[in-house]
Structures are given as structure tokens and as C-alpha cells.
Design a protein around this motif. Structure first.
Motif, PDB file in Angstrom:
ATOM      1  N   ILE A   1      11.251   4.291   9.757  1.00 42.09           N
ATOM      2  CA  ILE A   1      12.092   4.850  10.821  1.00 42.09           C
ATOM      3  C   ILE A   1      13.508   5.110  10.316  1.00 42.09           C
ATOM      4  N   ASN A   2      14.078   4.150   9.622  1.00 40.46           N
ATOM      5  CA  ASN A   2      15.466   4.279   9.202  1.00 40.46           C
ATOM      6  C   ASN A   2      15.675   5.269   8.063  1.00 40.46           C
ATOM      7  N   LEU A   3      14.640   5.547   7.318  1.00 41.36           N
ATOM      8  CA  LEU A   3      14.783   6.455   6.183  1.00 41.36           C
ATOM      9  C   LEU A   3      13.907   7.702   6.338  1.00 41.36           C
ATOM     10  N   LYS A   4      13.561   8.056   7.568  1.00 42.65           N
ATOM     11  CA  LYS A   4      12.638   9.178   7.801  1.00 42.65           C
ATOM     12  C   LYS A   4      13.161  10.521   7.304  1.00 42.65           C
ATOM     13  N   ASP A   5      14.480  10.669   7.205  1.00 45.18           N
ATOM     14  CA  ASP A   5      15.037  11.952   6.786  1.00 45.18           C
ATOM     15  C   ASP A   5      15.227  12.069   5.273  1.00 45.18           C
ATOM     16  N   VAL A   6      14.974  11.008   4.543  1.00 44.32           N
ATOM     17  CA  VAL A   6      15.086  11.048   3.083  1.00 44.32           C
ATOM     18  C   VAL A   6      13.836  11.744   2.549  1.00 44.32           C
ATOM     19  N   SER A   7      14.034  12.680   1.651  1.00 46.49           N
ATOM     20  CA  SER A   7      12.880  13.452   1.194  1.00 46.49           C
ATOM     21  C   SER A   7      12.796  13.595  -0.326  1.00 46.49           C
ATOM     22  N   ASP A   8      13.609  12.868  -1.065  1.00 37.69           N
ATOM     23  CA  ASP A   8      13.536  13.029  -2.519  1.00 37.69           C
ATOM     24  C   ASP A   8      12.281  12.347  -3.080  1.00 37.69           C
ATOM     25  N   GLU A   9      11.958  12.676  -4.306  1.00 34.50           N
ATOM     26  CA  GLU A   9      10.732  12.195  -4.939  1.00 34.50           C
ATOM     27  C   GLU A   9      10.723  10.681  -5.074  1.00 34.50           C
ATOM     28  N   ALA A  10      11.831  10.070  -5.400  1.00 32.24           N
ATOM     29  CA  ALA A  10      11.886   8.611  -5.543  1.00 32.24           C
ATOM     30  C   ALA A  10      11.519   7.930  -4.233  1.00 32.24           C
ATOM     31  N   PHE A  11      11.990   8.472  -3.131  1.00 33.30           N
ATOM     32  CA  PHE A  11      11.645   7.874  -1.846  1.00 33.30           C
ATOM     33  C   PHE A  11      10.170   8.072  -1.528  1.00 33.30           C
ATOM     34  N   ARG A  12       9.636   9.233  -1.857  1.00 34.35           N
ATOM     35  CA  ARG A  12       8.209   9.450  -1.602  1.00 34.35           C
ATOM     36  C   ARG A  12       7.362   8.443  -2.367  1.00 34.35           C
ATOM     37  N   LEU A  13       7.765   8.133  -3.595  1.00 34.99           N
ATOM     38  CA  LEU A  13       7.049   7.113  -4.365  1.00 34.99           C
ATOM     39  C   LEU A  13       7.189   5.741  -3.715  1.00 34.99           C
ATOM     40  N   THR A  14       8.390   5.434  -3.241  1.00 32.67           N
ATOM     41  CA  THR A  14       8.620   4.168  -2.549  1.00 32.67           C
ATOM     42  C   THR A  14       7.809   4.119  -1.259  1.00 32.67           C
ATOM     43  N   GLN A  15       7.793   5.207  -0.545  1.00 35.99           N
ATOM     44  CA  GLN A  15       7.036   5.285   0.701  1.00 35.99           C
ATOM     45  C   GLN A  15       5.548   5.042   0.444  1.00 35.99           C
ATOM     46  N   ARG A  16       5.034   5.633  -0.602  1.00 35.81           N
ATOM     47  CA  ARG A  16       3.627   5.441  -0.955  1.00 35.81           C
ATOM     48  C   ARG A  16       3.357   3.978  -1.287  1.00 35.81           C
ATOM     49  N   ARG A  17       4.266   3.366  -2.061  1.00 32.32           N
ATOM     50  CA  ARG A  17       4.089   1.959  -2.439  1.00 32.32           C
ATOM     51  C   ARG A  17       4.175   1.046  -1.220  1.00 32.32           C
ATOM     52  N   VAL A  18       5.097   1.327  -0.315  1.00 33.81           N
ATOM     53  CA  VAL A  18       5.223   0.526   0.898  1.00 33.81           C
ATOM     54  C   VAL A  18       3.946   0.645   1.733  1.00 33.81           C
ATOM     55  N   SER A  19       3.376   1.823   1.803  1.00 30.08           N
ATOM     56  CA  SER A  19       2.120   2.011   2.530  1.00 30.08           C
ATOM     57  C   SER A  19       0.986   1.212   1.885  1.00 30.08           C
ATOM     58  N   GLU A  20       0.962   1.192   0.567  1.00 27.19           N
ATOM     59  CA  GLU A  20      -0.044   0.407  -0.146  1.00 27.19           C
ATOM     60  C   GLU A  20       0.123  -1.084   0.144  1.00 27.19           C
ATOM     61  N   LEU A  21       1.364  -1.548   0.169  1.00 24.06           N
ATOM     62  CA  LEU A  21       1.622  -2.958   0.457  1.00 24.06           C
ATOM     63  C   LEU A  21       1.232  -3.325   1.882  1.00 24.06           C
ATOM     64  N   LEU A  22       1.466  -2.417   2.817  1.00 21.90           N
ATOM     65  CA  LEU A  22       1.050  -2.659   4.194  1.00 21.90           C
ATOM     66  C   LEU A  22      -0.468  -2.793   4.263  1.00 21.90           C
ATOM     67  N   GLN A  23      -1.180  -1.911   3.603  1.00 20.87           N
ATOM     68  CA  GLN A  23      -2.642  -1.990   3.603  1.00 20.87           C
ATOM     69  C   GLN A  23      -3.117  -3.276   2.932  1.00 20.87           C
ATOM     70  N   GLU A  24      -2.468  -3.670   1.846  1.00 19.37           N
ATOM     71  CA  GLU A  24      -2.818  -4.914   1.158  1.00 19.37           C
ATOM     72  C   GLU A  24      -2.626  -6.114   2.092  1.00 19.37           C
TER      73      GLU A  24
END
Length: 68
Positions: free
Chosen positions: A29-52
Motif C-alpha cells: 500500500i505504501n509503495l504502490k506508486d513505485v515502479s522501478d525494477e528494483a522495487f518490482r524485484l522486492t515486490q516479487r520477493r515479498v510475495s514469495e515470503l508471504l506465500q512461504e
């Protein structure tokens, strides 16, 4: 009152899942407007951690259910 360590384990597992879920959505929610590649990688990793976390909690709860 909790009757056993098993019930405590179940309760703590659910609390852990809730904490991880809250942290995930706080970031999203707090970083929804960030769109750079580094954030997308972080977003993917955070999603993986949530699933884990979800998988771990499900595993703990299944094991607890089978022990009762």
C-alpha cells in the motif's frame, strides 16, 4: 485458557501469519506508486515470503490437527 502447548503453537502460528500478512500489505500500500525494477524485484520477493509464511502456517496447523 490454553490447555496445551499444541494450542499455543496453533495460536502463535496464526499470529505469525497475521503479522506477515500485515507487513506485506503495509509495503504494497505504501509503495504502490513505485515502479522501478528494483522495487518490482522486492515486490516479487515479498510475495514469495508471504506465500512461504502461509505454507508454513498451514503445515504447522495440519501437523497440530493430526496430533490431536
Amino acid at each position: 485458557m490454553l490447555r496445551s502447548g499444541l494450542e499455543q503453537q496453533q495460536l502463535l502460528s496464526e499470529a505469525l501469519e497475521t503479522a506477515v500478512f500485515g507487513a506485506f500489505y503495509n509495503v504494497m500500500i505504501n509503495l504502490k506508486d513505485v515502479s522501478d525494477e528494483a522495487f518490482r524485484l522486492t515486490q516479487r520477493r515479498v510475495s514469495e515470503l508471504l506465500q512461504e509464511a502461509k505454507d508454513s502456517v498451514a503445515s504447522i496447523l495440519d501437523a497440530a490437527e493430526n496430533r490431536t
